[in-house]
Motif scaffolding. Structure first.
Motif, PDB file in Angstrom:
ATOM      1  N   MET B   1     -16.530  15.026  -5.897  1.00  0.00           N
ATOM      2  CA  MET B   1     -15.194  14.488  -6.182  1.00  0.00           C
ATOM      3  C   MET B   1     -14.244  14.881  -5.069  1.00  0.00           C
ATOM      4  N   SER B   2     -13.416  13.925  -4.735  1.00  0.00           N
ATOM      5  CA  SER B   2     -12.494  14.250  -3.635  1.00  0.00           C
ATOM      6  C   SER B   2     -11.345  15.099  -4.157  1.00  0.00           C
ATOM      7  N   ASN B   3     -10.931  16.020  -3.305  1.00  0.00           N
ATOM      8  CA  ASN B   3      -9.897  16.972  -3.675  1.00  0.00           C
ATOM      9  C   ASN B   3      -8.520  16.380  -3.361  1.00  0.00           C
ATOM     10  N   ILE B   4      -8.430  15.793  -2.170  1.00  0.00           N
ATOM     11  CA  ILE B   4      -7.182  15.162  -1.760  1.00  0.00           C
ATOM     12  C   ILE B   4      -7.486  13.706  -1.416  1.00  0.00           C
ATOM     13  N   LEU B   5      -6.694  12.814  -1.964  1.00  0.00           N
ATOM     14  CA  LEU B   5      -6.875  11.397  -1.699  1.00  0.00           C
ATOM     15  C   LEU B   5      -5.569  10.841  -1.151  1.00  0.00           C
ATOM     16  N   ILE B   6      -5.632  10.313   0.071  1.00  0.00           N
ATOM     17  CA  ILE B   6      -4.437   9.728   0.682  1.00  0.00           C
ATOM     18  C   ILE B   6      -4.690   8.237   0.805  1.00  0.00           C
ATOM     19  N   GLU B   7      -3.827   7.446   0.163  1.00  0.00           N
ATOM     20  CA  GLU B   7      -4.077   6.006   0.103  1.00  0.00           C
ATOM     21  C   GLU B   7      -2.925   5.213   0.704  1.00  0.00           C
ATOM     22  N   GLY B   8      -3.183   4.590   1.841  1.00  0.00           N
ATOM     23  CA  GLY B   8      -2.225   3.669   2.448  1.00  0.00           C
ATOM     24  C   GLY B   8      -0.836   4.237   2.595  1.00  0.00           C
ATOM     25  N   VAL B   9      -0.736   5.472   3.098  1.00  0.00           N
ATOM     26  CA  VAL B   9       0.564   6.124   3.170  1.00  0.00           C
ATOM     27  C   VAL B   9       1.315   5.742   4.444  1.00  0.00           C
ATOM     28  N   THR B  10       2.543   5.268   4.248  1.00  0.00           N
ATOM     29  CA  THR B  10       3.437   4.960   5.357  1.00  0.00           C
ATOM     30  C   THR B  10       4.704   5.781   5.151  1.00  0.00           C
ATOM     31  N   LYS B  11       5.225   6.355   6.238  1.00  0.00           N
ATOM     32  CA  LYS B  11       6.477   7.103   6.120  1.00  0.00           C
ATOM     33  C   LYS B  11       7.476   6.567   7.134  1.00  0.00           C
ATOM     34  N   ILE B  12       8.598   6.087   6.629  1.00  0.00           N
ATOM     35  CA  ILE B  12       9.658   5.568   7.500  1.00  0.00           C
ATOM     36  C   ILE B  12      10.904   6.409   7.296  1.00  0.00           C
ATOM     37  N   TYR B  13      11.446   6.954   8.373  1.00  0.00           N
ATOM     38  CA  TYR B  13      12.688   7.718   8.292  1.00  0.00           C
ATOM     39  C   TYR B  13      13.845   6.809   8.693  1.00  0.00           C
ATOM     40  N   ALA B  14      14.976   6.983   8.002  1.00  0.00           N
ATOM     41  CA  ALA B  14      16.177   6.272   8.427  1.00  0.00           C
ATOM     42  C   ALA B  14      16.900   7.154   9.448  1.00  0.00           C
ATOM     43  N   ASP B  15      17.047   6.675  10.665  1.00  0.00           N
ATOM     44  CA  ASP B  15      17.791   7.403  11.692  1.00  0.00           C
ATOM     45  C   ASP B  15      19.239   6.945  11.602  1.00  0.00           C
ATOM     46  N   LYS B  16      20.015   7.639  10.747  1.00  0.00           N
ATOM     47  CA  LYS B  16      21.357   7.152  10.417  1.00  0.00           C
ATOM     48  C   LYS B  16      22.273   7.162  11.625  1.00  0.00           C
ATOM     49  N   ALA B  17      22.114   8.170  12.490  1.00  0.00           N
ATOM     50  CA  ALA B  17      23.007   8.284  13.639  1.00  0.00           C
ATOM     51  C   ALA B  17      22.887   7.062  14.545  1.00  0.00           C
ATOM     52  N   ARG B  18      21.675   6.527  14.651  1.00  0.00           N
ATOM     53  CA  ARG B  18      21.476   5.387  15.545  1.00  0.00           C
ATOM     54  C   ARG B  18      21.317   4.075  14.778  1.00  0.00           C
ATOM     55  N   GLY B  19      21.413   4.164  13.455  1.00  0.00           N
ATOM     56  CA  GLY B  19      21.345   2.961  12.637  1.00  0.00           C
ATOM     57  C   GLY B  19      20.042   2.193  12.775  1.00  0.00           C
ATOM     58  N   ARG B  20      18.923   2.926  12.834  1.00  0.00           N
ATOM     59  CA  ARG B  20      17.642   2.228  12.888  1.00  0.00           C
ATOM     60  C   ARG B  20      16.605   3.023  12.108  1.00  0.00           C
ATOM     61  N   GLU B  21      15.439   2.464  11.994  1.00  0.00           N
ATOM     62  CA  GLU B  21      14.396   3.146  11.239  1.00  0.00           C
ATOM     63  C   GLU B  21      13.283   3.598  12.173  1.00  0.00           C
ATOM     64  N   VAL B  22      12.728   4.765  11.861  1.00  0.00           N
ATOM     65  CA  VAL B  22      11.649   5.304  12.680  1.00  0.00           C
ATOM     66  C   VAL B  22      10.397   5.392  11.814  1.00  0.00           C
ATOM     67  N   THR B  23       9.335   4.776  12.258  1.00  0.00           N
ATOM     68  CA  THR B  23       8.087   4.838  11.519  1.00  0.00           C
ATOM     69  C   THR B  23       7.291   6.050  11.989  1.00  0.00           C
ATOM     70  N   ALA B  24       7.156   7.048  11.120  1.00  0.00           N
ATOM     71  CA  ALA B  24       6.443   8.265  11.495  1.00  0.00           C
ATOM     72  C   ALA B  24       4.943   8.118  11.270  1.00  0.00           C
ATOM     73  N   LEU B  25       4.598   7.412  10.204  1.00  0.00           N
ATOM     74  CA  LEU B  25       3.184   7.229   9.858  1.00  0.00           C
ATOM     75  C   LEU B  25       3.007   5.814   9.352  1.00  0.00           C
ATOM     76  N   THR B  26       1.876   5.223   9.700  1.00  0.00           N
ATOM     77  CA  THR B  26       1.662   3.871   9.185  1.00  0.00           C
ATOM     78  C   THR B  26       0.248   3.729   8.623  1.00  0.00           C
ATOM     79  N   GLU B  27       0.180   3.339   7.353  1.00  0.00           N
ATOM     80  CA  GLU B  27      -1.086   2.997   6.691  1.00  0.00           C
ATOM     81  C   GLU B  27      -2.171   4.043   6.903  1.00  0.00           C
ATOM     82  N   VAL B  28      -1.884   5.272   6.506  1.00  0.00           N
ATOM     83  CA  VAL B  28      -2.881   6.331   6.654  1.00  0.00           C
ATOM     84  C   VAL B  28      -3.660   6.484   5.358  1.00  0.00           C
TER      85      VAL B  28
END
Lengths: 268, 257
Positions: B1-28
């Motif tokens: 049995m798997s202990n840790i399961l990571i499914e399709g994880v994407t993390k996007i940060y909002a860079d408020k100072a520059r008014g844009r989004e930063v993709t830190a992780l995509t589809e992991v």
């Protein structure tokens, strides 16, 4: 702590020079002696006020302990109240955005009002006794504690909070076991400012709204042109203020002993 | 049995100072088996620490989900011990109180905490330093305290975020040996973030090579070399060469970053 209590002769150079210069100046006759009593005269008045040696301070003779105790009690009560409320509110405001938005603007509007300007209201609300003085002390000591606590809480290292949450701490335990200890250095800075304000306001209150204490003696002897007692009272306030600050520093040295060797203050 | 399961994880940060989004992780997506020692390896900015922080529950995935022992992660918890890059010890507590911090949070008595702490202090080789404060210890010793603190919780998963990154080379190698010794004795799943190829190859059962901008998994390499590993062996060098080529084929970081 050892450093605080150690004997360093150079400590006494400046006070001794001032006292000697003052004594000489008073005896030179440049001013009428009644306007600037020499230190020796002040010491005689002070000694009688404390020990009742020759009755030169008339109805104050031998009453110093009682006067000092009533002033110290007002300081202690107002200060303790301010510390308690200031720390609790400060932690709440620093920790919770909701509490901050709800309460802080009101407090910031009350803050610029000098505590002494509350004297008329304090007298009509609490009469002429301990209560108005304690109320004023509370007002003066509350804001330094509050602001420093807020600052201390807001600058807690986020990683320590994470470490605590990782170790299974809930909100209440995070506050008690991480946020509060981490904010302690800042809180103590606030308490030390607060104890100074506390003495200032006790003396002010005693001049106006109370009929006992060192501040009352100071003002009353001014009416009787006894400037030696006025100065003895001033010196008493200085001494009591110094001792109460020393007390806080001793507690601080115990609570913040972990800072020893990591900060300039903790060195040695 | 798997202990840790990571499914399709994407993390996007909002860079408020520059008014844009930063993709830190995509589809992991990644599966970690029980008692596996997995190294997340990659250049800075590849999102390896972000991924670890999400397993720890310090951050939340923008999309996708992370499941540990069958339960979706919703926040930090004592079932996942974290060893940080900086030890993050409570400077006002002596070593033993730091090690037993978890027990304090559970309301354990002082005698119990002291006794349990001693076991793990001995395990990480800090016997005799129980009453020292973190400021009195070296970086390596503080890191050992951090490891003891995580081990004492007896978590199913230990997450380590470049724990030896701030140490000098000699201390780092000692700590790696020590960590393997402890892991072989106490078992448990370890996810270990590093940017050191040698470190990943010395420690991991599997090395997850990640690339940056956006952060994603480039390849998962099983390392079937016996421990202790000889980092000068030809096979070791082959794997190392392969990883280097993987890292190089990833888009280079902008010079200004």
């Amino acid at each position: 702590m050892r450093k605080m209590l150690s004997f360093r002769p150079e400590r006494f150079v400046v006070p001794v020079l001032i006292l000697v210069g003052w004594e000489l100046f008073s005896r030179s006759g440049a001013l009428p002696p009644a306007l600037l009593p020499a230190p020796s005269t002040v010491v005689v008045a002070w000694a009688d006020w404390v020990f009742g040696i020759d009755g030169n301070t008339q109805n104050y003779t031998g009453h110093w302990i009682g006067d000092a105790a009533s002033s110290a009690w007002r300081v202690a009560a107002g200060f303790a109240l301010a510390a308690l409320v200031g720390i609790m509110l400060g932690v709440a405001i620093g920790w919770s955005r909701f509490v901050e938005v709800t309460i802080e603007p009101t407090l910031q509007m009350l803050r610029p009002i000098p505590p002494v300007s509350w004297i008329p209201l304090a007298i009509i609300w609490f009469g002429i006794a301990d209560k108005p003085a304690i109320f004023l002390v509370f007002l003066g000591a509350f804001f330094p504690v509050l602001l420093n606590t807020i600052h201390g809480v807001k600058t807690v290292d986020r990683n320590l909070i994470r470490a605590g949450a990782m170790a299974g701490a809930d909100q209440r335990r995070l506050l008690r076991h991480i946020v509060l200890p981490a904010a302690m250095p800042s809180i103590f800075a606030g308490l030390r400012i607060a104890i100074g304000s506390a003495w200032m306001l006790t003396v002010t209150a005693e001049m106006v709204a109370v009929k006992s204490g060192v501040g009352y003696v100071l003002w009353d002897s001014y009416y009787f042109l006894r400037y030696d007692i006025v100065i003895a009272a001033m010196a008493s306030i200085g001494l009591l203020g110094y001792l109460s600050d020393l007390g806080i520093r001793l507690v601080m040295a115990r609570v913040l002993h972990w800072q020893r060797g990591t900060t300039l203050q903790g060195e040695g | 049995m798997s202990n840790i399961l990571i499914e399709g994880v994407t993390k996007i940060y909002a860079d408020k100072a520059r008014g844009r989004e930063v993709t830190a992780l995509t589809e992991v997506s990644l599966e970690v088996r029980r008692n596996d020692f997995v190294c997340l390896l990659g250049p800075s900015g590849c999102g390896k620490s972000t991924l670890l922080n999400m397993i720890a529950g310090f951050e939340k995935p923008t999309t996708g989900r992370i499941v540990v022992d069958g339960i979706e992660v919703s926040g930090p918890g004592a079932d996942r011990g974290v060893v940080f890059q900086q030890a993050n010890l409570m400077p006002w507590l002596p070593v033993w109180e730091n090690v037993a911090f978890h027990l304090k949070m559970r309301g354990a008595m002082k005698a119990v905490r002291r006794e349990q702490a001693q076991i793990y202090i001995d395990l990480v080789g800090l016997t005799g330093f129980e009453n020292h404060y973190p400021s009195e210890l070296s970086g390596g010793m503080n890191q050992r305290v951090g490891i003891a603190r995580a081990l004492l919780m007896n978590p199913g998963v230990i997450l380590m975020d470049e724990p030896f990154g701030a140490l000098d080379e000699q201390t780092r190698m000692d700590m790696q040996t020590e960590l393997l010794r402890i892991w072989e004795r106490s078992q448990g799943t370890i996810v270990f973030v590093t940017h050191g190829i040698d470190e990943a190859l010395t420690l991991g059962d599997r090395v997850v090579v990640m690339s940056a901008r956006p952060g994603r998994i480039a390849e998962v390499l099983p390392i079937d070399l016996p421990r202790p590993r000889d980092i000068t062996s030809p096979h070791f060098n082959d794997v190392k060469r392969h990883i280097l080529s993987l890292l190089r084929s990833a888009p280079a970081e902008p010079a200004a970053a």
